[in-house]
Design a protein around this motif. Structure first.
Motif, PDB file in Angstrom:
ATOM      1  N   ILE A  61     -70.728  86.692 -43.490  1.00  0.00           N
ATOM      2  CA  ILE A  61     -70.061  87.230 -42.304  1.00  0.00           C
ATOM      3  C   ILE A  61     -70.104  88.743 -42.471  1.00  0.00           C
ATOM      4  CG2 ILE A  61     -67.917  87.390 -40.982  1.00  0.00           C
ATOM      5  CD1 ILE A  61     -67.170  84.630 -42.181  1.00  0.00           C
ATOM      6  N   ALA A  62     -70.757  89.435 -41.541  1.00  0.00           N
ATOM      7  CA  ALA A  62     -70.942  90.879 -41.662  1.00  0.00           C
ATOM      8  C   ALA A  62     -70.377  91.593 -40.443  1.00  0.00           C
ATOM      9  CB  ALA A  62     -72.425  91.205 -41.810  1.00  0.00           C
ATOM     10  N   LEU A  63     -69.556  92.628 -40.703  1.00  0.00           N
ATOM     11  CA  LEU A  63     -68.992  93.449 -39.639  1.00  0.00           C
ATOM     12  C   LEU A  63     -69.301  94.902 -39.972  1.00  0.00           C
ATOM     13  CD1 LEU A  63     -66.717  91.061 -40.370  1.00  0.00           C
ATOM     14  CD2 LEU A  63     -65.706  92.063 -38.362  1.00  0.00           C
ATOM     15  N   GLY A  64     -69.934  95.612 -39.066  1.00  0.00           N
ATOM     16  CA  GLY A  64     -70.234  97.001 -39.363  1.00  0.00           C
ATOM     17  C   GLY A  64     -70.983  97.689 -38.253  1.00  0.00           C
ATOM     18  N   ASP A  65     -71.262  98.960 -38.483  1.00  0.00           N
ATOM     19  CA  ASP A  65     -72.068  99.712 -37.527  1.00  0.00           C
ATOM     20  C   ASP A  65     -73.407  98.995 -37.353  1.00  0.00           C
ATOM     21  OD1 ASP A  65     -70.043 101.652 -37.423  1.00  0.00           O
ATOM     22  OD2 ASP A  65     -70.903 102.735 -39.105  1.00  0.00           O
ATOM     23  N   ILE A  66     -73.994  98.604 -38.475  1.00  0.00           N
ATOM     24  CA  ILE A  66     -75.179  97.756 -38.509  1.00  0.00           C
ATOM     25  C   ILE A  66     -74.766  96.542 -39.338  1.00  0.00           C
ATOM     26  CG2 ILE A  66     -77.587  97.556 -39.224  1.00  0.00           C
ATOM     27  CD1 ILE A  66     -77.676 100.675 -39.094  1.00  0.00           C
ATOM     28  N   ALA A  67     -74.930  95.352 -38.786  1.00  0.00           N
ATOM     29  CA  ALA A  67     -74.470  94.143 -39.484  1.00  0.00           C
ATOM     30  C   ALA A  67     -75.597  93.129 -39.579  1.00  0.00           C
ATOM     31  CB  ALA A  67     -73.292  93.535 -38.730  1.00  0.00           C
ATOM     32  N   THR A  68     -75.788  92.602 -40.777  1.00  0.00           N
ATOM     33  CA  THR A  68     -76.798  91.579 -41.018  1.00  0.00           C
ATOM     34  C   THR A  68     -76.142  90.429 -41.761  1.00  0.00           C
ATOM     35  OG1 THR A  68     -78.495  93.293 -41.212  1.00  0.00           O
ATOM     36  CG2 THR A  68     -79.051  91.110 -42.056  1.00  0.00           C
ATOM     37  N   GLY A  69     -76.175  89.228 -41.165  1.00  0.00           N
ATOM     38  CA  GLY A  69     -75.569  88.079 -41.814  1.00  0.00           C
ATOM     39  C   GLY A  69     -75.762  86.813 -41.020  1.00  0.00           C
ATOM     40  N   VAL A  70     -75.203  85.728 -41.488  1.00  0.00           N
ATOM     41  CA  VAL A  70     -75.242  84.482 -40.727  1.00  0.00           C
ATOM     42  C   VAL A  70     -74.472  84.708 -39.429  1.00  0.00           C
ATOM     43  CG1 VAL A  70     -74.593  82.046 -40.708  1.00  0.00           C
ATOM     44  CG2 VAL A  70     -75.480  83.081 -42.810  1.00  0.00           C
ATOM     45  N   VAL A  71     -73.281  85.288 -39.545  1.00  0.00           N
ATOM     46  CA  VAL A  71     -72.503  85.729 -38.388  1.00  0.00           C
ATOM     47  C   VAL A  71     -72.409  87.245 -38.502  1.00  0.00           C
ATOM     48  CG1 VAL A  71     -70.274  85.668 -37.217  1.00  0.00           C
ATOM     49  CG2 VAL A  71     -71.171  83.589 -38.287  1.00  0.00           C
ATOM     50  N   ALA A  72     -72.927  87.955 -37.520  1.00  0.00           N
ATOM     51  CA  ALA A  72     -72.973  89.412 -37.576  1.00  0.00           C
ATOM     52  C   ALA A  72     -72.324  90.012 -36.340  1.00  0.00           C
ATOM     53  CB  ALA A  72     -74.421  89.883 -37.684  1.00  0.00           C
ATOM     54  N   LEU A  73     -71.404  90.963 -36.564  1.00  0.00           N
ATOM     55  CA  LEU A  73     -70.747  91.669 -35.474  1.00  0.00           C
ATOM     56  C   LEU A  73     -70.884  93.156 -35.727  1.00  0.00           C
ATOM     57  CD1 LEU A  73     -68.817  88.997 -36.197  1.00  0.00           C
ATOM     58  CD2 LEU A  73     -67.665  89.877 -34.201  1.00  0.00           C
ATOM     59  N   GLY A  74     -71.482  93.888 -34.784  1.00  0.00           N
ATOM     60  CA  GLY A  74     -71.634  95.319 -34.993  1.00  0.00           C
ATOM     61  C   GLY A  74     -72.366  96.000 -33.866  1.00  0.00           C
ATOM     62  N   GLY A  75     -72.514  97.300 -34.000  1.00  0.00           N
ATOM     63  CA  GLY A  75     -73.279  98.056 -33.004  1.00  0.00           C
ATOM     64  C   GLY A  75     -74.680  97.490 -32.879  1.00  0.00           C
ATOM     65  N   VAL A  76     -75.305  97.296 -34.024  1.00  0.00           N
ATOM     66  CA  VAL A  76     -76.571  96.568 -34.116  1.00  0.00           C
ATOM     67  C   VAL A  76     -76.277  95.341 -34.976  1.00  0.00           C
ATOM     68  CG1 VAL A  76     -78.953  96.601 -34.944  1.00  0.00           C
ATOM     69  CG2 VAL A  76     -77.965  98.671 -33.946  1.00  0.00           C
ATOM     70  N   ALA A  77     -76.432  94.157 -34.412  1.00  0.00           N
ATOM     71  CA  ALA A  77     -76.098  92.928 -35.130  1.00  0.00           C
ATOM     72  C   ALA A  77     -77.326  92.035 -35.229  1.00  0.00           C
ATOM     73  CB  ALA A  77     -74.981  92.190 -34.398  1.00  0.00           C
ATOM     74  N   ARG A  78     -77.582  91.564 -36.451  1.00  0.00           N
ATOM     75  CA  ARG A  78     -78.710  90.662 -36.692  1.00  0.00           C
ATOM     76  C   ARG A  78     -78.198  89.472 -37.482  1.00  0.00           C
ATOM     77  NH1 ARG A  78     -82.373  95.279 -39.375  1.00  0.00           N
ATOM     78  NH2 ARG A  78     -80.578  95.177 -40.744  1.00  0.00           N
ATOM     79  N   GLY A  79     -78.396  88.261 -36.908  1.00  0.00           N
ATOM     80  CA  GLY A  79     -77.938  87.086 -37.626  1.00  0.00           C
ATOM     81  C   GLY A  79     -78.154  85.811 -36.848  1.00  0.00           C
ATOM     82  N   LEU A  80     -77.792  84.695 -37.459  1.00  0.00           N
ATOM     83  CA  LEU A  80     -77.896  83.420 -36.769  1.00  0.00           C
ATOM     84  C   LEU A  80     -77.039  83.474 -35.503  1.00  0.00           C
ATOM     85  CD1 LEU A  80     -79.136  80.621 -36.885  1.00  0.00           C
ATOM     86  CD2 LEU A  80     -77.139  79.858 -38.152  1.00  0.00           C
ATOM     87  N   VAL A  81     -75.822  83.992 -35.643  1.00  0.00           N
ATOM     88  CA  VAL A  81     -74.953  84.294 -34.503  1.00  0.00           C
ATOM     89  C   VAL A  81     -74.736  85.807 -34.545  1.00  0.00           C
ATOM     90  CG1 VAL A  81     -72.685  83.989 -33.464  1.00  0.00           C
ATOM     91  CG2 VAL A  81     -73.807  82.055 -34.579  1.00  0.00           C
ATOM     92  N   ALA A  82     -75.174  86.501 -33.509  1.00  0.00           N
ATOM     93  CA  ALA A  82     -75.099  87.960 -33.484  1.00  0.00           C
ATOM     94  C   ALA A  82     -74.350  88.433 -32.246  1.00  0.00           C
ATOM     95  CB  ALA A  82     -76.506  88.556 -33.497  1.00  0.00           C
ATOM     96  N   ILE A  83     -73.375  89.304 -32.472  1.00  0.00           N
ATOM     97  CA  ILE A  83     -72.592  89.867 -31.371  1.00  0.00           C
ATOM     98  C   ILE A  83     -72.549  91.369 -31.564  1.00  0.00           C
ATOM     99  CG2 ILE A  83     -70.335  89.933 -30.239  1.00  0.00           C
ATOM    100  CD1 ILE A  83     -69.854  87.095 -31.393  1.00  0.00           C
TER     101      ILE A  83
END
Length: 172
Positions: free
Chosen positions: A64-86
């Motif tokens: 689970i990644a939260l950040g300006d740039i987020a990479t993870g299974v669940v990613a939340l951020g300005g730029v989000a990359r992941g299985l579920v990306a917001i």
């Protein structure tokens, strides 16, 4: 001598002001949970600058990644990359964002995916103000089977009805 004292006093004042500015400088947030999978933490948070690392933006990498740039299974951020990306720019399996690109589904201002919902939607199934896809529904829609202001393809209507989306396309 008076000029020398004034100069020393002024230098001391400027040093105090500089120290205050350095303390007021925005500091980023960095957090990595101790739980995880190998080197990948369960939760990673990285927001804002980190002067020690020379980073202007935080890049969170975790399950689970939260950040300006987020990479993870669940990613939340300005730029989000992941299985579920917001995020503002979301890239993933299922994504939601201003610009959303999803392999399975995408929703956002501009959505591109197998199933796309957005102001502008492009995909196999596209629903939006402007939609382009094999099955497309929108005010301005283009595709093989279309429900729009100008066209009411019976196969498209049946498709959207079958999946409970007829209310979205009704009246177009």
């Amino acid at each position: 001598m008076r000029d020398q004292r004034d100069l020393e006093r002024r230098v001391a004042e400027l040093e105090q002001q500089l120290a205050a500015v350095k303390q007021a400088r925005p500091r980023g947030i960095r957090y990595r949970s101790s739980l995880g999978l190998g080197d990948i933490p369960l939760l990673a948070i990285a927001a804002g600058p980190d002067a020690e690392r020379g980073e202007l933006r935080g890049h969170a990498k975790g399950i689970i990644a939260l950040g300006d740039i987020a990479t993870g299974v669940v990613a939340l951020g300005g730029v989000a990359r992941g299985l579920v990306a917001i995020g503002g720019l979301a890239l993933g399996g299922v994504s939601l964002g201003g610009l959303s690109i999803g392999i399975l589904a995408a929703a956002g201002g501009l959505a591109i995916g197998s199933v796309a919902f957005g102001g502008a939607a492009v995909g196999g199934v596209a629903i939006g103000g402007g939609a382009a896809g094999y099955y497309a529904c929108g005010g301005g829609a283009a595709g093989t089977h279309v429900v729009s202001a100008m066209s009411h393809d019976p196969e498209a209507q049946a498709f959207f009805r079958r999946y409970g989306l007829e209310r979205i396309c009704r009246g177009r």
